[in-house]
Design a protein around this motif. Sequence first.
Motif, PDB file in Angstrom:
ATOM      1  N   HIS A  24      25.466  25.208  17.946  1.00  0.00           N
ATOM      2  CA  HIS A  24      26.095  25.536  19.226  1.00  0.00           C
ATOM      3  C   HIS A  24      25.279  25.138  20.463  1.00  0.00           C
ATOM      4  CE1 HIS A  24      29.295  27.773  17.277  1.00  0.00           C
ATOM      5  NE2 HIS A  24      28.393  28.417  16.557  1.00  0.00           N
ATOM      6  N   TYR A  25      23.986  25.016  20.343  1.00  0.00           N
ATOM      7  CA  TYR A  25      23.135  24.846  21.531  1.00  0.00           C
ATOM      8  C   TYR A  25      23.074  23.375  21.954  1.00  0.00           C
ATOM      9  CZ  TYR A  25      21.592  29.697  21.442  1.00  0.00           C
ATOM     10  OH  TYR A  25      21.553  31.075  21.503  1.00  0.00           O
ATOM     11  N   HIS A  26      24.139  22.928  22.607  1.00  0.00           N
ATOM     12  CA  HIS A  26      24.225  21.555  23.097  1.00  0.00           C
ATOM     13  C   HIS A  26      24.442  21.585  24.600  1.00  0.00           C
ATOM     14  CE1 HIS A  26      25.804  20.652  18.793  1.00  0.00           C
ATOM     15  NE2 HIS A  26      24.476  20.620  18.836  1.00  0.00           N
ATOM     16  N   MET A  27      23.522  22.208  25.307  1.00  0.00           N
ATOM     17  CA  MET A  27      23.678  22.402  26.742  1.00  0.00           C
ATOM     18  C   MET A  27      23.493  21.098  27.533  1.00  0.00           C
ATOM     19  SD  MET A  27      24.686  25.439  27.281  1.00  0.00           S
ATOM     20  CE  MET A  27      24.502  25.488  29.061  1.00  0.00           C
ATOM     21  N   GLU A  28      22.692  20.178  27.038  1.00  0.00           N
ATOM     22  CA  GLU A  28      22.580  18.883  27.716  1.00  0.00           C
ATOM     23  C   GLU A  28      23.924  18.176  27.719  1.00  0.00           C
ATOM     24  OE1 GLU A  28      20.494  14.506  27.142  1.00  0.00           O
ATOM     25  OE2 GLU A  28      19.429  16.278  26.401  1.00  0.00           O
ATOM     26  N   ALA A  84      25.949  17.544  31.231  1.00  0.00           N
ATOM     27  CA  ALA A  84      25.958  16.152  31.674  1.00  0.00           C
ATOM     28  C   ALA A  84      27.262  15.432  31.365  1.00  0.00           C
ATOM     29  CB  ALA A  84      24.804  15.396  31.037  1.00  0.00           C
ATOM     30  N   GLU A  85      27.985  15.866  30.345  1.00  0.00           N
ATOM     31  CA  GLU A  85      29.174  15.132  29.926  1.00  0.00           C
ATOM     32  C   GLU A  85      30.449  15.965  30.042  1.00  0.00           C
ATOM     33  OE1 GLU A  85      28.645  13.398  26.054  1.00  0.00           O
ATOM     34  OE2 GLU A  85      26.579  12.804  26.470  1.00  0.00           O
ATOM     35  N   GLU A  86      30.485  17.104  29.367  1.00  0.00           N
ATOM     36  CA  GLU A  86      31.748  17.847  29.282  1.00  0.00           C
ATOM     37  C   GLU A  86      32.120  18.540  30.586  1.00  0.00           C
ATOM     38  OE1 GLU A  86      34.059  20.709  26.126  1.00  0.00           O
ATOM     39  OE2 GLU A  86      31.886  20.985  26.342  1.00  0.00           O
ATOM     40  N   LEU A  87      31.193  19.273  31.178  1.00  0.00           N
ATOM     41  CA  LEU A  87      31.522  20.031  32.381  1.00  0.00           C
ATOM     42  C   LEU A  87      31.990  19.129  33.523  1.00  0.00           C
ATOM     43  CD1 LEU A  87      31.751  22.757  33.765  1.00  0.00           C
ATOM     44  CD2 LEU A  87      29.308  22.631  34.305  1.00  0.00           C
ATOM     45  N   PRO A  88      31.342  17.987  33.816  1.00  0.00           N
ATOM     46  CA  PRO A  88      31.877  17.124  34.869  1.00  0.00           C
ATOM     47  C   PRO A  88      33.311  16.670  34.617  1.00  0.00           C
ATOM     48  CG  PRO A  88      29.625  16.498  34.376  1.00  0.00           C
ATOM     49  CD  PRO A  88      30.031  17.490  33.325  1.00  0.00           C
ATOM     50  N   MET A  89      33.668  16.436  33.358  1.00  0.00           N
ATOM     51  CA  MET A  89      35.034  16.039  33.037  1.00  0.00           C
ATOM     52  C   MET A  89      36.006  17.185  33.278  1.00  0.00           C
ATOM     53  SD  MET A  89      34.399  13.808  29.563  1.00  0.00           S
ATOM     54  CE  MET A  89      36.157  13.649  29.292  1.00  0.00           C
ATOM     55  N   VAL A  90      35.605  18.397  32.901  1.00  0.00           N
ATOM     56  CA  VAL A  90      36.446  19.571  33.136  1.00  0.00           C
ATOM     57  C   VAL A  90      36.657  19.776  34.630  1.00  0.00           C
ATOM     58  CG1 VAL A  90      36.552  22.089  32.909  1.00  0.00           C
ATOM     59  CG2 VAL A  90      35.824  20.694  30.966  1.00  0.00           C
ATOM     60  N   LEU A  91      35.588  19.675  35.401  1.00  0.00           N
ATOM     61  CA  LEU A  91      35.683  19.869  36.846  1.00  0.00           C
ATOM     62  C   LEU A  91      36.595  18.823  37.478  1.00  0.00           C
ATOM     63  CD1 LEU A  91      31.913  20.548  37.573  1.00  0.00           C
ATOM     64  CD2 LEU A  91      33.750  22.250  37.561  1.00  0.00           C
ATOM     65  N   ALA A  92      36.426  17.565  37.085  1.00  0.00           N
ATOM     66  CA  ALA A  92      37.231  16.500  37.670  1.00  0.00           C
ATOM     67  C   ALA A  92      38.705  16.645  37.326  1.00  0.00           C
ATOM     68  CB  ALA A  92      36.711  15.143  37.207  1.00  0.00           C
ATOM     69  N   LEU A 115      17.761  16.332  33.554  1.00  0.00           N
ATOM     70  CA  LEU A 115      19.089  15.733  33.462  1.00  0.00           C
ATOM     71  C   LEU A 115      19.328  14.724  34.576  1.00  0.00           C
ATOM     72  CD1 LEU A 115      21.296  18.733  32.258  1.00  0.00           C
ATOM     73  CD2 LEU A 115      20.076  16.988  30.922  1.00  0.00           C
ATOM     74  N   HIS A 116      18.739  14.939  35.743  1.00  0.00           N
ATOM     75  CA  HIS A 116      18.806  13.891  36.765  1.00  0.00           C
ATOM     76  C   HIS A 116      18.083  12.634  36.290  1.00  0.00           C
ATOM     77  CE1 HIS A 116      18.228  11.503  40.330  1.00  0.00           C
ATOM     78  NE2 HIS A 116      16.931  11.559  40.124  1.00  0.00           N
ATOM     79  N   LEU A 117      16.878  12.796  35.762  1.00  0.00           N
ATOM     80  CA  LEU A 117      16.104  11.637  35.333  1.00  0.00           C
ATOM     81  C   LEU A 117      16.795  10.895  34.187  1.00  0.00           C
ATOM     82  CD1 LEU A 117      12.550  13.240  35.486  1.00  0.00           C
ATOM     83  CD2 LEU A 117      13.377  11.376  36.943  1.00  0.00           C
ATOM     84  N   LYS A 118      17.524  11.610  33.343  1.00  0.00           N
ATOM     85  CA  LYS A 118      18.205  10.982  32.212  1.00  0.00           C
ATOM     86  C   LYS A 118      19.576  10.436  32.578  1.00  0.00           C
ATOM     87  CE  LYS A 118      17.498  12.827  28.072  1.00  0.00           C
ATOM     88  NZ  LYS A 118      17.365  13.794  26.953  1.00  0.00           N
ATOM     89  N   TYR A 119      20.211  11.040  33.595  1.00  0.00           N
ATOM     90  CA  TYR A 119      21.574  10.641  33.964  1.00  0.00           C
ATOM     91  C   TYR A 119      21.677  10.438  35.482  1.00  0.00           C
ATOM     92  CZ  TYR A 119      22.376  12.668  29.329  1.00  0.00           C
ATOM     93  OH  TYR A 119      22.321  12.976  27.987  1.00  0.00           O
ATOM     94  N   PRO A 120      20.899   9.520  36.035  1.00  0.00           N
ATOM     95  CA  PRO A 120      20.891   9.362  37.494  1.00  0.00           C
ATOM     96  C   PRO A 120      22.209   8.840  38.054  1.00  0.00           C
ATOM     97  CG  PRO A 120      19.633   7.606  36.455  1.00  0.00           C
ATOM     98  CD  PRO A 120      19.953   8.590  35.378  1.00  0.00           C
ATOM     99  N   ASP A 121      23.030   8.200  37.241  1.00  0.00           N
ATOM    100  CA  ASP A 121      24.317   7.713  37.721  1.00  0.00           C
ATOM    101  C   ASP A 121      25.358   8.821  37.789  1.00  0.00           C
ATOM    102  OD1 ASP A 121      23.320   5.144  37.957  1.00  0.00           O
ATOM    103  OD2 ASP A 121      23.961   4.540  35.946  1.00  0.00           O
ATOM    104  N   ILE A 122      25.112   9.929  37.093  1.00  0.00           N
ATOM    105  CA  ILE A 122      26.011  11.085  37.151  1.00  0.00           C
ATOM    106  C   ILE A 122      25.534  12.057  38.217  1.00  0.00           C
ATOM    107  CG2 ILE A 122      26.933  13.057  35.866  1.00  0.00           C
ATOM    108  CD1 ILE A 122      26.643  11.401  33.320  1.00  0.00           C
ATOM    109  N   PHE A 123      24.242  12.367  38.183  1.00  0.00           N
ATOM    110  CA  PHE A 123      23.651  13.324  39.123  1.00  0.00           C
ATOM    111  C   PHE A 123      22.749  12.546  40.078  1.00  0.00           C
ATOM    112  CE2 PHE A 123      24.207  15.683  35.061  1.00  0.00           C
ATOM    113  CZ  PHE A 123      25.273  16.476  35.472  1.00  0.00           C
TER     114      PHE A 123
END
Length: 282
Positions: A118-122, A126-134, A159-167
């Motif tokens: 269950h512990y997949h917070m990254e 980074a992936e699921e929550l932005p899609m839900v929000l959009a 998460l910014h350093l890993k996903y700078p194009d998202i955040f």
Amino acid sequence: MALTQIAAAKCFGGQQLVCEHDSDACGVTMRFGLYLPPQAEHGPCPAITWLSGLTCTEQNFITKAGAQRAAAELGVILVAPDTSPRGPNVADAPDGAYDLGLGAGFYVNATAQPYAAHYHMERYVAEELPMVLAAHFPLDRRRHGLSGHSMGGHGALTLHLKYPDIFRSVSAFAPIVAPAQVPWGQKAFSAYLGRDPEVWADHDATALVTRQPTDAAILIDQGSDDPFLTEQLRPDLFAAACEAAGQSLTLRHQPGYDHSYYFVASFIDDHLRHHLAAWQRR
């Protein structure tokens, strides 16, 4: 992507919501707080996702930080997810410790049992929550930043350093900047990721920035009277790594402030404006 609204309140001309949805990433129902400023009635708005610290839920930020006033003025959506999956089948710390398990997801994708289920917070942040929000709210995904406190500051930086194009912008309050070198992080990483330090480095801001700095201007506020400063937080390590990597960093040591939300509330307006300035520069 069905979404259930479980609370709503008028706030500074906007709406403070609490929502929940079934998460594919975590395999349970996840909850988040969301502030919609008045400007969201007229079109897409930029957003800051706030990642909270150990023991917190979505409630800590929305009830204690006092960020809604500035968010209403600036036209910024605020998103505050929970800090871990929760539910009757979700693994907790065997001894019920506050710094592992429920309320302590550390914003990684766990690979070690029993947390891997269950512990997949990254992936969630980074992936699921932005899609839900959009899918449900007028979110301008080109202007989305991360901020957070303590464990959540660690999450925001990594998460910014890993996903700078998202955040595309980032800030933090009293972040755990070098979790692979301090007790909180070593305990969590051993439980969630196993004992290989090379794996830990992929989730450690001080290690990440040395190999993948970004063009963002990072803002960190750290209280000088924080009881966790020298053992758990170690901002000096991150500052040195940023200097070596050429990463822009403003590290502000705030005299007399501790680790509490009184500290966060004192400077949260600065952080919202920091993100707004970053988006305007792009």
